[in-house]
Write a protein that holds these residues in place. Sequence first.
Motif, PDB file in Angstrom:
ATOM      1  N   ARG A  16       0.648  -1.260  -0.010  1.00  0.00           N
ATOM      2  CA  ARG A  16      -0.053  -0.038   0.111  1.00  0.00           C
ATOM      3  C   ARG A  16       0.922   1.407   0.069  1.00  0.00           C
ATOM      4  NH1 ARG A  16      -2.392  -3.672   2.777  1.00  0.00           N
ATOM      5  NH2 ARG A  16      -1.323  -3.264   4.667  1.00  0.00           N
ATOM      6  N   VAL A  17       2.181   1.070  -0.028  1.00  0.00           N
ATOM      7  CA  VAL A  17       2.964   2.127  -0.280  1.00  0.00           C
ATOM      8  C   VAL A  17       3.569   2.567  -1.544  1.00  0.00           C
ATOM      9  CG1 VAL A  17       4.990   3.433   0.729  1.00  0.00           C
ATOM     10  CG2 VAL A  17       3.790   2.147   2.452  1.00  0.00           C
ATOM     11  N   ALA A  18       3.420   3.732  -1.926  1.00  0.00           N
ATOM     12  CA  ALA A  18       3.921   4.022  -3.353  1.00  0.00           C
ATOM     13  C   ALA A  18       4.723   5.359  -3.490  1.00  0.00           C
ATOM     14  CB  ALA A  18       2.800   4.049  -4.458  1.00  0.00           C
ATOM     15  N   MET A  19       5.395   5.431  -4.358  1.00  0.00           N
ATOM     16  CA  MET A  19       6.330   6.961  -4.500  1.00  0.00           C
ATOM     17  C   MET A  19       5.815   7.379  -6.209  1.00  0.00           C
ATOM     18  SD  MET A  19       9.808   6.032  -2.788  1.00  0.00           S
ATOM     19  CE  MET A  19      10.297   7.849  -2.540  1.00  0.00           C
ATOM     20  N   VAL A  20       6.269   8.714  -6.318  1.00  0.00           N
ATOM     21  CA  VAL A  20       6.098   9.412  -7.599  1.00  0.00           C
ATOM     22  C   VAL A  20       7.293  10.386  -7.482  1.00  0.00           C
ATOM     23  CG1 VAL A  20       4.541  10.908  -6.684  1.00  0.00           C
ATOM     24  CG2 VAL A  20       4.907  10.434  -9.214  1.00  0.00           C
ATOM     25  N   GLN A  21       7.771  10.439  -8.529  1.00  0.00           N
ATOM     26  CA  GLN A  21       9.140  11.410  -8.668  1.00  0.00           C
ATOM     27  C   GLN A  21       9.171  12.206  -9.959  1.00  0.00           C
ATOM     28  OE1 GLN A  21      13.746  11.712  -7.192  1.00  0.00           O
ATOM     29  NE2 GLN A  21      13.125  10.075  -8.509  1.00  0.00           N
ATOM     30  N   GLY A  22       9.423  13.618 -10.020  1.00  0.00           N
ATOM     31  CA  GLY A  22       9.540  14.321 -11.245  1.00  0.00           C
ATOM     32  C   GLY A  22       8.365  15.056 -11.814  1.00  0.00           C
ATOM     33  N   ALA A  23       8.512  15.389 -12.930  1.00  0.00           N
ATOM     34  CA  ALA A  23       7.493  16.153 -13.616  1.00  0.00           C
ATOM     35  C   ALA A  23       6.355  15.227 -14.081  1.00  0.00           C
ATOM     36  CB  ALA A  23       7.910  16.827 -14.747  1.00  0.00           C
ATOM     37  N   ILE A  24       5.071  15.764 -13.677  1.00  0.00           N
ATOM     38  CA  ILE A  24       3.946  14.698 -13.988  1.00  0.00           C
ATOM     39  C   ILE A  24       3.231  15.313 -15.119  1.00  0.00           C
ATOM     40  CG2 ILE A  24       2.143  13.176 -13.076  1.00  0.00           C
ATOM     41  CD1 ILE A  24       3.626  13.131 -10.467  1.00  0.00           C
ATOM     42  N   ASP A  34      -7.780   6.888  -4.992  1.00  0.00           N
ATOM     43  CA  ASP A  34      -8.290   5.948  -4.018  1.00  0.00           C
ATOM     44  C   ASP A  34      -8.003   6.708  -2.642  1.00  0.00           C
ATOM     45  OD1 ASP A  34      -9.157   3.975  -5.475  1.00  0.00           O
ATOM     46  OD2 ASP A  34      -7.039   3.257  -5.852  1.00  0.00           O
ATOM     47  N   PRO A  35      -8.656   6.336  -1.430  1.00  0.00           N
ATOM     48  CA  PRO A  35      -8.592   6.965  -0.212  1.00  0.00           C
ATOM     49  C   PRO A  35      -6.958   6.707   0.133  1.00  0.00           C
ATOM     50  CG  PRO A  35     -10.439   5.465   0.088  1.00  0.00           C
ATOM     51  CD  PRO A  35      -9.769   5.344  -1.462  1.00  0.00           C
ATOM     52  N   MET A  36      -6.339   7.739   0.734  1.00  0.00           N
ATOM     53  CA  MET A  36      -4.962   7.733   0.901  1.00  0.00           C
ATOM     54  C   MET A  36      -4.515   8.811   1.796  1.00  0.00           C
ATOM     55  SD  MET A  36      -3.477   9.744  -2.386  1.00  0.00           S
ATOM     56  CE  MET A  36      -4.088  11.132  -2.853  1.00  0.00           C
ATOM     57  N   ILE A  37      -3.287   8.506   2.264  1.00  0.00           N
ATOM     58  CA  ILE A  37      -2.184   9.693   3.016  1.00  0.00           C
ATOM     59  C   ILE A  37      -1.394   9.960   2.012  1.00  0.00           C
ATOM     60  CG2 ILE A  37      -1.174  10.375   5.144  1.00  0.00           C
ATOM     61  CD1 ILE A  37      -2.801   8.067   6.383  1.00  0.00           C
ATOM     62  N   ASN A  38      -1.193  11.316   1.741  1.00  0.00           N
ATOM     63  CA  ASN A  38      -0.273  11.781   0.706  1.00  0.00           C
ATOM     64  C   ASN A  38       0.772  12.408   1.492  1.00  0.00           C
ATOM     65  OD1 ASN A  38       0.140  13.590  -2.273  1.00  0.00           O
ATOM     66  ND2 ASN A  38       0.986  11.688  -1.869  1.00  0.00           N
ATOM     67  N   LEU A  39       2.299  12.308   1.447  1.00  0.00           N
ATOM     68  CA  LEU A  39       3.241  13.147   1.917  1.00  0.00           C
ATOM     69  C   LEU A  39       4.110  13.463   0.974  1.00  0.00           C
ATOM     70  CD1 LEU A  39       4.562  14.151   4.750  1.00  0.00           C
ATOM     71  CD2 LEU A  39       5.717  12.067   4.897  1.00  0.00           C
ATOM     72  N   TYR A  83       9.960  17.160  -7.983  1.00  0.00           N
ATOM     73  CA  TYR A  83       8.631  16.806  -7.021  1.00  0.00           C
ATOM     74  C   TYR A  83       8.991  15.123  -6.538  1.00  0.00           C
ATOM     75  CZ  TYR A  83       4.026  15.447  -5.691  1.00  0.00           C
ATOM     76  OH  TYR A  83       2.998  14.952  -5.111  1.00  0.00           O
ATOM     77  N   LEU A  84       8.936  15.197  -5.327  1.00  0.00           N
ATOM     78  CA  LEU A  84       8.953  13.592  -4.840  1.00  0.00           C
ATOM     79  C   LEU A  84       8.012  13.446  -3.735  1.00  0.00           C
ATOM     80  CD1 LEU A  84      10.445  10.847  -4.508  1.00  0.00           C
ATOM     81  CD2 LEU A  84      12.102  11.991  -2.669  1.00  0.00           C
ATOM     82  N   ALA A  85       7.038  12.395  -3.673  1.00  0.00           N
ATOM     83  CA  ALA A  85       5.874  12.442  -2.578  1.00  0.00           C
ATOM     84  C   ALA A  85       5.919  10.677  -2.795  1.00  0.00           C
ATOM     85  CB  ALA A  85       4.775  12.968  -3.182  1.00  0.00           C
ATOM     86  N   ILE A  86       5.251  10.437  -1.208  1.00  0.00           N
ATOM     87  CA  ILE A  86       4.847   8.992  -0.993  1.00  0.00           C
ATOM     88  C   ILE A  86       3.283   9.117  -0.740  1.00  0.00           C
ATOM     89  CG2 ILE A  86       7.165   8.216  -0.374  1.00  0.00           C
ATOM     90  CD1 ILE A  86       6.494   8.972   2.409  1.00  0.00           C
ATOM     91  N   SER A  87       2.951   7.742  -0.761  1.00  0.00           N
ATOM     92  CA  SER A  87       1.502   7.650  -0.373  1.00  0.00           C
ATOM     93  C   SER A  87       1.032   6.326   0.310  1.00  0.00           C
ATOM     94  CB  SER A  87       0.631   7.793  -1.601  1.00  0.00           C
ATOM     95  OG  SER A  87       0.746   6.902  -2.405  1.00  0.00           O
TER      96      SER A  87
END
Length: 284
Positions: A16-24, A34-39, A83-87
């Motif tokens: 259930r933990v994912a990451m995303v990085q860069g220009a989207i 989906d329901p989530m917590i995003n940091l 940009y770098l985020a985790i959810s």
Amino acid sequence: MAANAENRRTETGIPRVAMVQGAIPEHMLAAVYDPMINLILQGSKCMTVGDRTLHYDPATYFVMSIELPAVGVVNPAATGEPYLAISLTLDPTVLTTLLNDLPPPSGRCEQEAGFSVAAVTPALMDAWVRMLRLMGDPVAIAALAPAYEREILYHVLQGPHGWMLREIAAPDTAMARVSRAIQWIRRDFAEPIRVESLAERAAMSVSAFHRHFKAVTNLSPLQYQKRVRLLQARTLMVASASSVTSAAFEVGYESATQFSRDYARVFGLPPARDTARILATTRG
């Protein structure tokens, strides 16, 4: 930690933990979330649901307790880092089990929105750091990730969004009933809906259902269905090369003209021009 993260949802190996990085690209940020917590770890993000836009950065975290159609924009850090985020995707079973181990809250918050932003606390960040360190120790994930997930949820429950998670986990709250209505709308999004039928199935009066639905999602039931239809039509045109008319009819519109009008109002361009822009961006 971010070496393998891409500019799309990237699984970490931790459940259930994912990451995303860069220009989207903008079109990749327009979706039903989906329901989530995003940091956010680097950069910033704007998330818009209906006519409400929230801004957040590494000093804050975002919680979405129900499935919502939203659009977003991400920005790199002022110092140039991408940009770098985790959810963390919310799991109702994990949340319910945790709540069963906690005392009931002393009072009930009267807020109803199903999404918001709050300040990151040192305790919450510490739990996230320990969770993310597991990416470098895969053998420990099965043993430790469940405990760290509960700890992250615990700190969110103790913060200003705690009421939101409690509301969605309880079966008979207004938010839980709205959540079930959302499931019905998403399942049959191409079919005409009657608010009266949704209200009856949610065991609420029509006026109460409409009021709670709008408070939770910032959209009316019909607006919610329209956003889901438009997002699905966009996917059909971009990924499946469907024509504007074909996509409009497939998602439930009876008029291609009305579809084009609604589409341009939400996405800023008529469907054919928007599709061409997205494809050009993807190929470039």
